[in-house]
Enzyme design. Structure first.
Site, PDB file in Angstrom:
ATOM      1  CD  GLU A 258      73.047   9.868  13.491  1.00 55.90           C
ATOM      2  OE1 GLU A 258      72.248  10.735  13.042  1.00 55.90           O
ATOM      3  OE2 GLU A 258      73.591   9.931  14.595  1.00 55.90           O
ATOM      4  CB  CYS A 292      69.383  14.054  13.871  1.00 60.49           C
ATOM      5  SG  CYS A 292      69.845  12.618  14.820  1.00 60.49           S
TER       6      CYS A 292
END
Length: 517
Positions: A258, A292
């Site tokens: 990720e 993010c």
């Protein structure tokens, strides 16, 4: 949720996997610091490769007994851990605040979300992973077929500093619920949070080695990758992810990646402009932009562009950066990130962009204050690279086709946001991202049943939801013959008569196509 691959002034990185600052003998302990004041929060060991190997060995032993408990035995122990974290949430929030600098309320928010995910994973693991019957099909009708998902064994988790509870728990909670043990390498900026989580788990669950923590810098993270764990779950930059994948390839260790994002919001002409502006402001600026899946770019229909910009600027002007109890956002946790933020703003301004608030002087030696940019070229750093600071670029578009095209013109593909009354689901589906929120912002992260992950340079694999549970398992398929087959296909005594019968059966089952006009 990730951080960019930037080196701090002491040689460490945000994700704890590269740029070890020196021989272990010279740095057998290190300090975690309050980014607002520079004061020492705690002192932690730098674990060596031998230490990591020992932790993995302990976890390997614990994994056997943990898996043997099955779902009914594991669920109440996970509930006990969940309850303990809930009861001591203020204590944990204080530690998150100290190590990251984020406001106490924001620290509590990520803890609440992490607890909810832990509850979902523990409560749904059996339903998602248990053995079930599947159809054997007509050709194999004499068989019973079953499918189940079994634990892998030991999962290595490498976590970030920006959400030191919520993000790693997306792997840790789901891995444990699936029957695995975990060895966790937290960021060197937030080692105390990692240790707190493991100590709480040990107290509530009581199985030594089930949740191990190793702390340190790049060498420690690298040792975990090569320690022959059964999977690595990594959150961090794309550049570091590639190094981890290369190292893991030597032992064929699977990885879940990720990475970062350059997440876009698209705002249609029929959108609730006030709600969209509020969402953009919070999505871009909360946690000082160190999110993010936060909003870094906004593409707004020309009919509502001016009103949207006016509202965003008004709201962003009220956002206060500081360390006091009334601050809306805290400092930039990793000192090296300040230069990235500063350089993105400077590049945008040098290329014709305008700062409606903030600008080059919004970044000092600890804080970055809100910056809203317009007229920024699409190939400027502020639109192409993850800034990871409290900045937002806003662009006018003639229609949603242009908005989608520009939003998708990124090597990243993590999260996205759509504001539209009539076309929300349609636009969401067209955006190249792992998750999209419609008429809200980052809401997908708070829904435990939804998978979380990206495409492109944002990584692959999923945490959260049923996909997140299966991510830490191996599928086990079993075919059991219940009676002799009338047509035995798996024998050398099979003759032409059987082959003709099988061919005729397949023709009956599959030979008919759609009628032609």
């Amino acid at each position: 949720m990730t951080a960019t691959d930037t080196t701090t002034n002491d040689g460490t990185t945000n994700d704890g996997t590269t740029n070890d600052p020196g021989p272990i003998g010279e740095r057998d302990r290190f300090d975690s610091l309050d980014p607002a004041s520079g004061e020492v929060v705690g002192t932690h060991p730098v674990h060596s490769a031998a230490d990591v190997a020992a932790a993995v060995a302990r976890a390997r032993t614990a994994a056997t007994s943990w898996a043997a408990l099955d779902f009914d035995g594991r669920a109440p122990l996970l509930r006990a851990w969940k309850a303990l974290v809930t009861h001591r949430a203020d204590e944990l929030a204080d530690l998150v605040h100290a190590e990251t600098g984020k406001p106490h309320g924001d620290a509590m928010l990520e803890i609440v979300l992490a607890v909810d995910h832990l509850a979902w994973a523990g409560g749904h693991a059996e339903k998602v992973l248990r053995r079930r019957r599947v159809s054997p099909g007509l050709l194999m009708a004499n068989h019973a077929a079953t499918l189940e998902y079994l634990p892998l064994g030991v999962i290595g988790v490498i976590g970030p500093w920006n959400y030191p509870v919520f993000t790693p728990m997306g792997s840790i909670a789901y891995a444990l619920a699936a029957g695995n043990a975990v060895v966790f390498k937290p960021s060197e900026h937030t080692p105390g949070v990692g240790e707190w989580l493991a100590e709480a788990a040990a107290e509530a669950i009581g199985i030594p080695g089930l949740f191990e923590v190793v702390t340190g810098f790049g060498a420690t993270g690298g040792a975990l990758v090569t320690a022959r764990v059964d999977k690595i779950a990594f959150t961090g930059s794309t550049a570091t992810a590639k190094k981890i994948m290369a190292a893991a390839a030597d032992t064929l260790t699977p990885v879940l990646i990720e990475c970062g994002g350059k997440d876009a919001m698209v705002v249609d002409a029929d959108a609730d402009v006030a709600a969209a502006a509020d969402a953009a402001t919070w999505g871009a600026l909360s946690n000082a932009g160190q999110t993010c899946v936060g909003v870094e770019r906004a593409y707004v229909h020309t009919d509502v562009y001016d009103a949207f910009v006016e509202k965003v600027v008004a709201q962003a002007s009220e956002v206060d950066a500081g360390s006091g109890p009334d601050a809306d956002i805290g400092p930039i946790t990793m000192p090296g990130q300040l230069e990235v933020i500063r350089s993105h703003i400077a590049d945008a301004l040098a290329r014709g962009g305008r700062a409606l608030i903030g600008g080059a002087d919004a970044v000092d030696d600890r804080y970055a204050r809100p910056t809203v940019l317009v007229d920024v070229p699409e190939d400027a750093l502020a639109n192409t690279d993850e800034t990871f600071g409290p900045t937002l670029t806003i662009a006018r578009v003639r229609d949603m086709d242009e908005a989608v095209t520009k939003a998708n013109a990124s090597r990243y593909g993590l999260g996205a946001t759509v504001f539209s009354k009539a076309r929300g689901p349609e636009l969401a589906r067209r955006l190249r991202s792992g998750m999209t929120a419609v008429n809200s912002v980052i809401s997908f992260a708070g829904i435990p049943s939804l998978p979380f992950g990206g495409v492109g340079d944002s990584g692959f694999g999923r945490i959260h939801g049923a996909d997140g549970l299966r991510e830490f398992t191996r599928a086990k398929a079993v075919a059991r013959q219940r009676m002799p087959a009338p047509l035995n296909l798996t024998t050398f005594s099979r003759g032409p008569r059987t082959d003709r019968a099988v061919k005729a059966l397949v023709g009956i089952l599959h030979g008919r196509g759609p009628k032609r006009a």
